[in-house]
Write an enzyme that holds these catalytic residues in place. Structure first.
Site, PDB file in Angstrom:
ATOM      1  N   ARG A  24      17.697  16.491  19.455  1.00 30.03           N
ATOM      2  CA  ARG A  24      17.759  15.012  19.472  1.00 30.03           C
ATOM      3  C   ARG A  24      17.793  14.411  20.877  1.00 30.03           C
ATOM      4  O   ARG A  24      18.183  13.275  21.069  1.00 30.03           O
ATOM      5  CB  ARG A  24      18.937  14.484  18.666  1.00 30.03           C
ATOM      6  CG  ARG A  24      18.888  14.897  17.218  1.00 30.03           C
ATOM      7  CD  ARG A  24      19.705  13.988  16.341  1.00 30.03           C
ATOM      8  NE  ARG A  24      19.638  14.452  14.970  1.00 30.03           N
ATOM      9  CZ  ARG A  24      20.478  15.318  14.435  1.00 30.03           C
ATOM     10  NH1 ARG A  24      21.483  15.792  15.143  1.00 30.03           N
ATOM     11  NH2 ARG A  24      20.327  15.686  13.185  1.00 30.03           N
ATOM     12  N   GLU A  57      -6.665   5.086  37.776  1.00 35.43           N
ATOM     13  CA  GLU A  57      -5.398   4.410  37.445  1.00 35.43           C
ATOM     14  C   GLU A  57      -4.870   3.643  38.660  1.00 35.43           C
ATOM     15  O   GLU A  57      -4.208   2.616  38.513  1.00 35.43           O
ATOM     16  CB  GLU A  57      -4.354   5.415  36.942  1.00 35.43           C
ATOM     17  CG  GLU A  57      -4.765   6.227  35.697  1.00 35.43           C
ATOM     18  CD  GLU A  57      -4.624   5.466  34.374  1.00 35.43           C
ATOM     19  OE1 GLU A  57      -4.575   4.221  34.380  1.00 35.43           O
ATOM     20  OE2 GLU A  57      -4.576   6.150  33.327  1.00 35.43           O
ATOM     21  N   GLU A 106       2.741 -11.536  25.449  1.00 36.70           N
ATOM     22  CA  GLU A 106       1.780 -11.872  26.496  1.00 36.70           C
ATOM     23  C   GLU A 106       2.140 -11.036  27.711  1.00 36.70           C
ATOM     24  O   GLU A 106       3.317 -10.838  28.000  1.00 36.70           O
ATOM     25  CB  GLU A 106       1.911 -13.336  26.883  1.00 36.70           C
ATOM     26  CG  GLU A 106       1.878 -14.251  25.692  1.00 36.70           C
ATOM     27  CD  GLU A 106       0.895 -15.379  25.878  1.00 36.70           C
ATOM     28  OE1 GLU A 106       0.800 -15.871  26.995  1.00 36.70           O
ATOM     29  OE2 GLU A 106       0.220 -15.721  24.885  1.00 36.70           O
ATOM     30  N   ARG A 120       3.867  -4.751  29.477  1.00 37.66           N
ATOM     31  CA  ARG A 120       3.421  -3.372  29.712  1.00 37.66           C
ATOM     32  C   ARG A 120       2.016  -3.099  29.177  1.00 37.66           C
ATOM     33  O   ARG A 120       1.303  -2.243  29.690  1.00 37.66           O
ATOM     34  CB  ARG A 120       4.440  -2.423  29.076  1.00 37.66           C
ATOM     35  CG  ARG A 120       4.158  -0.987  29.404  1.00 37.66           C
ATOM     36  CD  ARG A 120       5.319  -0.067  29.084  1.00 37.66           C
ATOM     37  NE  ARG A 120       4.969   1.269  29.517  1.00 37.66           N
ATOM     38  CZ  ARG A 120       5.802   2.289  29.613  1.00 37.66           C
ATOM     39  NH1 ARG A 120       7.071   2.124  29.297  1.00 37.66           N
ATOM     40  NH2 ARG A 120       5.398   3.475  30.028  1.00 37.66           N
ATOM     41  N   ASN A 161      -2.811  -1.027  30.150  1.00 35.02           N
ATOM     42  CA  ASN A 161      -3.834  -0.341  29.366  1.00 35.02           C
ATOM     43  C   ASN A 161      -5.237  -0.895  29.591  1.00 35.02           C
ATOM     44  O   ASN A 161      -6.119  -0.724  28.746  1.00 35.02           O
ATOM     45  CB  ASN A 161      -3.492  -0.404  27.879  1.00 35.02           C
ATOM     46  CG  ASN A 161      -2.336   0.509  27.558  1.00 35.02           C
ATOM     47  OD1 ASN A 161      -2.292   1.628  28.045  1.00 35.02           O
ATOM     48  ND2 ASN A 161      -1.391   0.028  26.779  1.00 35.02           N
ATOM     49  N   HIS A 165      -8.262   1.142  28.584  1.00 33.55           N
ATOM     50  CA  HIS A 165      -7.797   2.299  27.813  1.00 33.55           C
ATOM     51  C   HIS A 165      -8.263   2.287  26.362  1.00 33.55           C
ATOM     52  O   HIS A 165      -8.446   3.353  25.770  1.00 33.55           O
ATOM     53  CB  HIS A 165      -6.270   2.402  27.867  1.00 33.55           C
ATOM     54  CG  HIS A 165      -5.761   2.938  29.182  1.00 33.55           C
ATOM     55  ND1 HIS A 165      -6.033   2.335  30.395  1.00 33.55           N
ATOM     56  CD2 HIS A 165      -4.992   4.024  29.486  1.00 33.55           C
ATOM     57  CE1 HIS A 165      -5.456   3.025  31.369  1.00 33.55           C
ATOM     58  NE2 HIS A 165      -4.817   4.052  30.844  1.00 33.55           N
ATOM     59  N   HIS A 184      -9.231  11.874  31.553  1.00 35.78           N
ATOM     60  CA  HIS A 184      -8.632  10.596  31.175  1.00 35.78           C
ATOM     61  C   HIS A 184      -9.077   9.462  32.113  1.00 35.78           C
ATOM     62  O   HIS A 184      -9.524   8.401  31.671  1.00 35.78           O
ATOM     63  CB  HIS A 184      -7.113  10.727  31.172  1.00 35.78           C
ATOM     64  CG  HIS A 184      -6.394   9.460  30.823  1.00 35.78           C
ATOM     65  ND1 HIS A 184      -6.449   8.898  29.568  1.00 35.78           N
ATOM     66  CD2 HIS A 184      -5.632   8.625  31.575  1.00 35.78           C
ATOM     67  CE1 HIS A 184      -5.744   7.777  29.559  1.00 35.78           C
ATOM     68  NE2 HIS A 184      -5.241   7.588  30.764  1.00 35.78           N
TER      69      HIS A 184
HETATM   70  P1  NAD Z   1      -3.925  17.161  33.542  1.00 38.67           P
HETATM   71  O1  NAD Z   1      -2.497  17.221  33.307  1.00 38.67           O
HETATM   72  O2  NAD Z   1      -4.838  17.809  32.564  1.00 38.67           O
HETATM   73  O3  NAD Z   1      -4.225  17.775  34.999  1.00 38.67           O
HETATM   74  C1  NAD Z   1      -5.540  17.835  35.446  1.00 38.67           C
HETATM   75  C2  NAD Z   1      -5.934  19.252  35.880  1.00 38.67           C
HETATM   76  O4  NAD Z   1      -5.410  19.535  37.177  1.00 38.67           O
HETATM   77  C3  NAD Z   1      -5.405  20.356  34.968  1.00 38.67           C
HETATM   78  O5  NAD Z   1      -6.356  21.385  34.897  1.00 38.67           O
HETATM   79  C4  NAD Z   1      -4.180  20.838  35.737  1.00 38.67           C
HETATM   80  O6  NAD Z   1      -3.797  22.137  35.402  1.00 38.67           O
HETATM   81  C5  NAD Z   1      -4.657  20.740  37.157  1.00 38.67           C
HETATM   82  N1  NAD Z   1      -3.644  20.571  38.176  1.00 38.67           N
HETATM   83  C6  NAD Z   1      -2.499  19.876  38.090  1.00 38.67           C
HETATM   84  N2  NAD Z   1      -1.907  19.811  39.296  1.00 38.67           N
HETATM   85  C7  NAD Z   1      -2.692  20.506  40.151  1.00 38.67           C
HETATM   86  C8  NAD Z   1      -2.622  20.783  41.535  1.00 38.67           C
HETATM   87  N3  NAD Z   1      -1.655  20.283  42.300  1.00 38.67           N
HETATM   88  N4  NAD Z   1      -3.601  21.542  42.100  1.00 38.67           N
HETATM   89  C9  NAD Z   1      -4.631  21.994  41.336  1.00 38.67           C
HETATM   90  N5  NAD Z   1      -4.769  21.740  40.024  1.00 38.67           N
HETATM   91  C10 NAD Z   1      -3.799  20.989  39.445  1.00 38.67           C
HETATM   92  O7  NAD Z   1      -4.448  15.655  33.697  1.00 38.67           O
HETATM   93  P2  NAD Z   1      -3.845  14.374  34.412  1.00 38.67           P
HETATM   94  O8  NAD Z   1      -5.004  13.605  34.862  1.00 38.67           O
HETATM   95  O9  NAD Z   1      -2.764  14.703  35.360  1.00 38.67           O
HETATM   96  O10 NAD Z   1      -3.146  13.601  33.195  1.00 38.67           O
HETATM   97  C11 NAD Z   1      -3.896  13.130  32.107  1.00 38.67           C
HETATM   98  C12 NAD Z   1      -2.977  12.970  30.916  1.00 38.67           C
HETATM   99  O11 NAD Z   1      -1.982  12.001  31.228  1.00 38.67           O
HETATM  100  C13 NAD Z   1      -3.692  12.481  29.658  1.00 38.67           C
HETATM  101  O12 NAD Z   1      -3.256  13.234  28.580  1.00 38.67           O
HETATM  102  C14 NAD Z   1      -3.223  11.050  29.549  1.00 38.67           C
HETATM  103  O13 NAD Z   1      -3.221  10.598  28.217  1.00 38.67           O
HETATM  104  C15 NAD Z   1      -1.845  11.121  30.119  1.00 38.67           C
HETATM  105  N6  NAD Z   1      -1.323   9.844  30.619  1.00 38.67           N
HETATM  106  C16 NAD Z   1      -0.075   9.496  30.243  1.00 38.67           C
HETATM  107  C17 NAD Z   1       0.490   8.330  30.711  1.00 38.67           C
HETATM  108  C18 NAD Z   1       1.910   7.990  30.364  1.00 38.67           C
HETATM  109  O14 NAD Z   1       2.339   6.881  30.674  1.00 38.67           O
HETATM  110  N7  NAD Z   1       2.654   8.894  29.773  1.00 38.67           N
HETATM  111  C19 NAD Z   1      -0.236   7.500  31.578  1.00 38.67           C
HETATM  112  C20 NAD Z   1      -1.523   7.889  31.947  1.00 38.67           C
HETATM  113  C21 NAD Z   1      -2.056   9.071  31.455  1.00 38.67           C
HETATM  114  N1  GLY Z   2       0.049   4.184  31.097  1.00 43.38           N
HETATM  115  C1  GLY Z   2       0.439   3.023  30.381  1.00 43.38           C
HETATM  116  C2  GLY Z   2       1.900   2.844  30.265  1.00 43.38           C
HETATM  117  O1  GLY Z   2       2.676   3.617  30.790  1.00 43.38           O
HETATM  118  O2  GLY Z   2       2.337   1.931  29.641  1.00 43.38           O
END
Ligand code: NAD
Ligand code: GLY
Length: 364
Positions: free
Chosen positions: A120, A184, A240, A243, A247, A250, A267
Site C-alpha cells: 500500500r 518535452e 482551465e 497540469r 500534455n 500528447h 515518446h
Molecule cells: P526510456 O526510459 O525508454 O529510456 C530511453 C532509452 O535510453 C532506453 O533504452 C534506456 O535504457 C536508455 N538509457 C537511459 N538512460 C541512459 C543513459 N544515461 N545512457 C544510455 N542509455 C540510457 O525513455 P524515456 O524517454 O526516458 O521515457 C519515456 C517514458 O516516460 C514513456 O513511457 C513516457 O510515457 C514516460 N513519461 C512519463 C511522464 C510522467 O510524468 N510520469 C512524463 C513524460 C514521459
Molecule cells: N507529463 C505530464 C505530467 O506530468 O502531467
C-alpha cells in the site's frame, strides 16, 4: 549543484540537478526510513551505472536489492510490474524499504507505480538518467504502465521523496534519445515560457552537442516550470489551465505510440509530431500564424525531431484519441496554443479541423 523544490505541503521534495550526483549518497541518506533500498533499473542502464551506485550505497552501510528489468517501452506493462513486486517479496522488503528508480521514464514510471502499490505504498526516489526523465517524468508523481488499448492507462499519483538528476549521465545517451527529451523541453517554452523558447532557439545546437552547462540550464528551467504547474494542480483537476497543459501534443502523440506499437516511435518523437498537429490546429482556429507554426517546426527539426506523424489514417487517429484521459463525458479536450508561450485546454475544436490538422501533419 542546482536545487529546486516541488512545493506540495508535507509532501514537498527537492530536485537536485548537476554533475556527479549519481553517487551522492549523502543527499539520499536523509530520505531513507531504514538503511535498505530496492534499486530498479534495466539491462542497458545497469551495466553503465549500477555498480557505481551500489558501491557508494554499500560503503555507506545501505543494503541494496537490485531489480533489473528488460529495456524498452514495450516492457512498461503488468509483467514488469509483477517482476518488481516478486523481487520485493522474495527479498522480504518491508514498508521501510525505499524503492529507487535508476533509468529513464520507463523505469521511473514502473518503479514509481511499484512503490505506490507495494504494501500500500513505500517511499520512492527518482534517479533519472535520460533528458526526458530529468526534465519531465521524474518530477510530479505520475506513475504507471501502458495498456494495449492506451498509453499510461493504468497508474497512480505517487510523489518521490527526492529527484537526483545527474547531468553527467546524459553523456552516454544516444542522440535519438537526446532529441526525444528535447521535445518535452521545447514543450515548456511553447505552453508557458516564451523567453525560454527564445533561449532554446538561441542555443539548440549547443544543447544537441551535449554541452553540460547548457543542458543543466535547460533541465533547471524545465523542472522549475513543471514544479510550478504541479504545485498548483497536483492531480490535474483544474478545469482551465493547470497540469493538463503539460500534455501539449500528447493526445495526438499517444495515438501514434499506441497505434504504431509501443517502442516504435520514442515518446518525445511522438510528442513532437503531435505538437505539430496541435500547432496546425491552433492555426486553423486563427490563434497561431503560419509563421508561428513554421517557427515551431524549425525548432523541432533543429532538435532532430520528426515534424509529421505516421500515416495511420485519420479515423484510426481519432479512434485512438477517443481513449485519452482528458476525454470527459465523450468530449475530447485538446491542449492548443493561443499564441507561442500560451497554451489552453479546448473542448470545442470542430472535428473537420482536427481531421485536417492530422492529415496535414501525417506522412502519406
Ligand atoms: P526510456 O526510459 O525508454 O529510456 C530511453 C532509452 O535510453 C532506453 O533504452 C534506456 O535504457 C536508455 N538509457 C537511459 N538512460 C541512459 C543513459 N544515461 N545512457 C544510455 N542509455 C540510457 O525513455 P524515456 O524517454 O526516458 O521515457 C519515456 C517514458 O516516460 C514513456 O513511457 C513516457 O510515457 C514516460 N513519461 C512519463 C511522464 C510522467 O510524468 N510520469 C512524463 C513524460 C514521459
Ligand atoms: N507529463 C505530464 C505530467 O506530468 O502531467
Amino acid at each position: 549543484m542546482r536545487r529546486l523544490t516541488l512545493s506540495l505541503g508535507a509532501h514537498s521534495y527537492p530536485i537536485l540537478i548537476g554533475g556527479g550526483l549519481l553517487t551522492a549518497v549523502d543527499q539520499i541518506q536523509p530520505f531513507l526510513r531504514s538503511p535498505r533500498i530496492a534499486l530498479v533499473s534495466n539491462t542497458t542502464v545497469a551495466p553503465l551505472y549500477l555498480e557505481r551506485l551500489v558501491g557508494a550505497m554499500e560503503k555507506a552501510g545501505i543494503g541494496v536489492t537490485p531489480i533489473i528489468l528488460p529495456d524498452g517501452e514495450a516492457y512498461k506493462n503488468w509483467e514488469s510490474l509483477n517482476l518488481i513486486h516478486d523481487a520485493l517479496l522474495a527479498a522480504r522488503c518491508d514498508r521501510s524499504t525505499t524503492i529507487v528508480a535508476l533509468g529513464g521514464g520507463v523505469i521511473g514510471d514502473l518503479a514509481g507505480f511499484a512503490a505506490a502499490t507495494y504494501q500500500r505504498g513505500v517511499p520512492f526516489i527518482q534517479i533519472p538518467t535520460t533528458l526526458l526523465s530529468q526534465v519531465d517524468s521524474s518530477v510530479g508523481g505520475k506513475t504507471g504502465i501502458n495498456h494495449p488499448r492506451g498509453k499510461n492507462m493504468i497508474g497512480a499519483f505517487w510523489q518521490p521523496k527526492l529527484v537526483l538528476a545527474d547531468t553527467d549521465a546524459l553523456q552516454s545517451l544516444p542522440a535519438r534519445e537526446l532529441s526525444s527529451g528535447m521535445a518535452e523541453v521545447i514543450k515548456y517554452g511553447l505552453i508557458r515560457d516564451l523567453p525560454f523558447l527564445e533561449w532554446l532557439e538561441a542555443n539548440m545546437e549547443g544543447l544537441m552537442a551535449c554541452d553540460g552547462q547548457l543542458l543543466a540550464q535547460a533541465i533547471e528551467r524545465s523542472c522549475a516550470n513543471k514544479a510550478e504547474v504541479v504545485a498548483a494542480d497536483e492531480f490535474e483537476t483544474a478545469k482551465e489551465g493547470g497540469r493538463a497543459l503539460l500534455n501539449l501534443g500528447h493526445t495526438f502523440g499517444h495515438a501514434i505510440e499506441t497505434g504504431m506499437g509501443y517502442g516504435e516511435w520514442l515518446h518525445g518523437e511522438a510528442v513532437a509530431a503531435g505538437t505539430m498537429m496541435a500547432a496546425e490546429l491552433s492555426r486553423r482556429l486563427g490563434w497561431l500564424s503560419a509563421a508561428d507554426v513554421e517557427r515551431v517546426r524549425a525548432l523541432m527539426l533543429r532538435a532532430g525531431l520528426p515534424v509529421s506523424g505516421p500515416d495511420l489514417g485519420v479515423s484510426r487517429y481519432l479512434e485512438l484519441m477517443s481513449h485519452d484521459k482528458k476525454v470527459i463525458a465523450g468530449s475530447l479536450r485538446l491542449i492548443l496554443l493561443k499564441g507561442l508561450g500560451q497554451a489552453v485546454i479546448h473542448a470545442d475544436a470542430p472535428s473537420a479541423d482536427i481531421a485536417a490538422a492530422i492529415e496535414a501533419c501525417s506522412r502519406a
